[in-house]
Motif scaffolding. Structure first.
Motif, PDB file in Angstrom:
ATOM      1  N   ASP A  83       5.962   2.162   2.070  1.00 20.72           N
ATOM      2  CA  ASP A  83       5.638   3.488   1.530  1.00 20.72           C
ATOM      3  C   ASP A  83       4.187   3.516   1.069  1.00 20.72           C
TER       4      ASP A  83
ATOM      5  N   GLN B  95       0.843   6.456  -0.067  1.00 17.68           N
ATOM      6  CA  GLN B  95       0.520   7.807  -0.502  1.00 17.68           C
ATOM      7  C   GLN B  95      -0.858   8.162   0.061  1.00 17.68           C
TER       8      GLN B  95
ATOM      9  N   THR C 295       2.138   2.275  -2.599  1.00 14.10           N
ATOM     10  CA  THR C 295       2.768   2.770  -3.833  1.00 14.10           C
ATOM     11  C   THR C 295       3.282   1.651  -4.735  1.00 14.10           C
TER      12      THR C 295
ATOM     13  N   TYR D 278      -0.758  -0.535  -5.390  1.00  7.66           N
ATOM     14  CA  TYR D 278      -1.901   0.357  -5.633  1.00  7.66           C
ATOM     15  C   TYR D 278      -3.133  -0.057  -4.827  1.00  7.66           C
TER      16      TYR D 278
ATOM     17  N   GLN E 261       3.586  11.550   0.416  1.00  7.06           N
ATOM     18  CA  GLN E 261       4.191  10.245   0.680  1.00  7.06           C
ATOM     19  C   GLN E 261       4.372  10.076   2.185  1.00  7.06           C
TER      20      GLN E 261
END
Length: 187
Positions: free
Chosen positions: A70, A72, A86, A89, A111
């Motif tokens: 996942d 962003q 996610t 970071y 997302q």
């Protein structure tokens, strides 16, 4: 995992001739003379080349499982798009052409799912449907109000879609990202 040439299905990811290929179409053929074979149309996930290959039932090919993570979407930087893991970071910059036409639907903070092969991102999947605003819609032509008629409209991201006659400029709608098609009016 090795699979037989006749067990290849559309959507499979294969390792073939030192490349990673996604199967687009397959056609099983059983000629009157000789053995059966599978005609496979594939696209290289690294460089975008396409090829057609014939696999006989005796042939085996390596089926690859891609890792998914996942991420962003943060922002666009020239020809590149910047995404953030996610969990860690950590930020990663990818070329916009990795997404193809779907890149127009990216929104800040969206997302997405990155498909990785040997820790290398090879494709980005956006949500199937996104919300967008109509910024320009043609007026309805009198007599063209049958339920099957659609009119062209421009979204806030510059993409043109066909919408029902009752949709006006300023309306929020749900759009199918990969078909570039109107789904429904947003709530």
């Amino acid at each position: 995992m090795k699979i037989s040439g006749v067990d290849i299905r559309p959507g499979n990811i294969l390792e073939y001739e030192k490349g990673i290929w996604k199967v687009a179409k397959t056609q099983h053929t059983q000629p009157g003379k000789g053995g059966a074979f599978m005609q496979v149309e594939m696209k290289n996930l690294i460089d975008g080349r396409k090829t057609n290959v014939r696999f006989r039932s005796a042939d085996t090919v390596e089926r690859v499982r891609l890792d998914t993570k996942d991420f962003q979407f943060l922002y666009a930087e020239g020809e590149d798009l910047v995404f953030m893991d996610t969990e860690t970071y950590e930020q990663i910059s990818l070329p916009a052409d990795l997404l193809g036409d779907a890149a127009a639907f990216l929104q800040d903070g969206m997302q997405v799912l990155l498909e990785m092969w040997e820790e290398r991102p090879i494709s980005v999947q956006l949500p199937e449907q996104v919300e967008a605003t109509i910024v320009e819609a043609d007026a309805v032509v009198k007599g063209q109000t049958a339920s099957s008629s659609f009119k062209p409209a421009m979204l806030d991201n510059g993409v043109r879609v066909m919408v029902p006659p009752h949709i006006a400029s300023g309306t929020r709608i749900i759009v199918d990202v990969y078909e570039k098609a109107y789904v429904k009016k947003a709530d």
